[in-house]
Design a protein around this motif. Sequence first.
Motif, mmCIF file in Angstrom:
data_model
loop_
_atom_site.group_PDB
_atom_site.id
_atom_site.type_symbol
_atom_site.label_atom_id
_atom_site.label_comp_id
_atom_site.label_asym_id
_atom_site.label_seq_id
_atom_site.Cartn_x
_atom_site.Cartn_y
_atom_site.Cartn_z
ATOM 1 N N HIS A 1 0.832 -1.216 0.000
ATOM 2 C CA HIS A 1 0.000 0.000 0.000
ATOM 3 C C HIS A 1 0.863 1.262 0.000
ATOM 4 N N GLN B 1 -0.948 4.589 -0.302
ATOM 5 C CA GLN B 1 -1.843 4.914 0.815
ATOM 6 C C GLN B 1 -3.136 5.579 0.342
ATOM 7 N N VAL C 1 -6.933 6.731 -0.272
ATOM 8 C CA VAL C 1 -8.017 7.130 0.623
ATOM 9 C C VAL C 1 -9.336 6.763 -0.056
ATOM 10 N N ILE D 1 -8.606 4.797 5.103
ATOM 11 C CA ILE D 1 -7.273 4.986 4.530
ATOM 12 C C ILE D 1 -6.554 3.641 4.507
ATOM 13 N N SER E 1 -3.500 1.987 4.977
ATOM 14 C CA SER E 1 -2.216 2.284 5.619
ATOM 15 C C SER E 1 -1.087 1.476 5.000
ATOM 16 N N ARG E 2 0.084 2.082 4.938
ATOM 17 C CA ARG E 2 1.275 1.390 4.447
ATOM 18 C C ARG E 2 1.672 0.323 5.475
ATOM 19 N N HIS E 3 2.021 -0.864 5.001
ATOM 20 C CA HIS E 3 2.503 -1.947 5.851
ATOM 21 C C HIS E 3 3.958 -2.229 5.490
ATOM 22 N N ASN F 1 4.894 -3.637 10.720
ATOM 23 C CA ASN F 1 4.283 -2.377 11.111
ATOM 24 C C ASN F 1 3.165 -2.078 10.124
ATOM 25 N N SER F 2 2.030 -1.644 10.638
ATOM 26 C CA SER F 2 0.896 -1.348 9.756
ATOM 27 C C SER F 2 0.623 0.145 9.663
ATOM 28 N N GLY F 3 1.683 0.944 9.693
ATOM 29 C CA GLY F 3 1.520 2.376 9.488
ATOM 30 C C GLY F 3 1.295 3.166 10.754
ATOM 31 N N ASN F 4 1.173 2.495 11.869
ATOM 32 C CA ASN F 4 0.939 3.162 13.140
ATOM 33 C C ASN F 4 2.019 2.692 14.106
ATOM 34 N N ASP G 1 1.311 0.032 16.488
ATOM 35 C CA ASP G 1 0.895 -1.258 15.954
ATOM 36 C C ASP G 1 2.077 -2.062 15.410
#
Length: 190
Positions: free
Chosen positions: A56, A59, A61, A74, A76-78, A103-106, A109
């Motif tokens: 992704h 990213q 929307v 959104i 999210s980039r992983h 990591n899933s963009g956060n 996370d």
Amino acid sequence: LGAGLMSFNVNWDEVTYKDGADSYNQLGVVKITKPDFKFGIYYNSKKFYTGISFTHLNQEVYSVTQDSLMFTAIMSRHSYITVGRAFQIADNVVFSPSIMFRNSGNNLDNNVDLNLNFKLRDVLWVGLTIRSNKCLVALVQYSITNHLKLGYSFDMSGTRLATYSSGTHEIVLAFDLNFFQSKVLSPRFF
């Protein structure tokens, strides 16, 4: 490199609303399709491998606006990083530990998997995965032939989800079509 399409489909009419005046009740059927791009690179030698990949990248929307209501999602980039190594510990036993960072963009996370696998007599894999999010995975895989493998894994959560789920079962049947025949002069573990 990868490119594809992601389809986001929601039928809000199929939702049972506790409040009939809920504004999402107005959305009806929402269908959105957007492009999706990925990148990864992988290296392996006889006893070692490492790789990094991203999904992704763009990213996208997904949003719907209707009257005064707006729904947005959104993609999210992983990101994934993996490293593994094989150790011949006996004539018919290979120990293959690996680690994967996800990591899933956060930043909240992040997950880490520690994988401890054993290959027995070149036909049977058994292993255990310990996840930083309090999960355990037990797995087994049997090579029926050089081109056919059967695997099973059981994922057990140690989080609040365990209250509602006794675990996840996964069965895998893998075919190696081997379109590009190659001769390997030395035994490889990966």
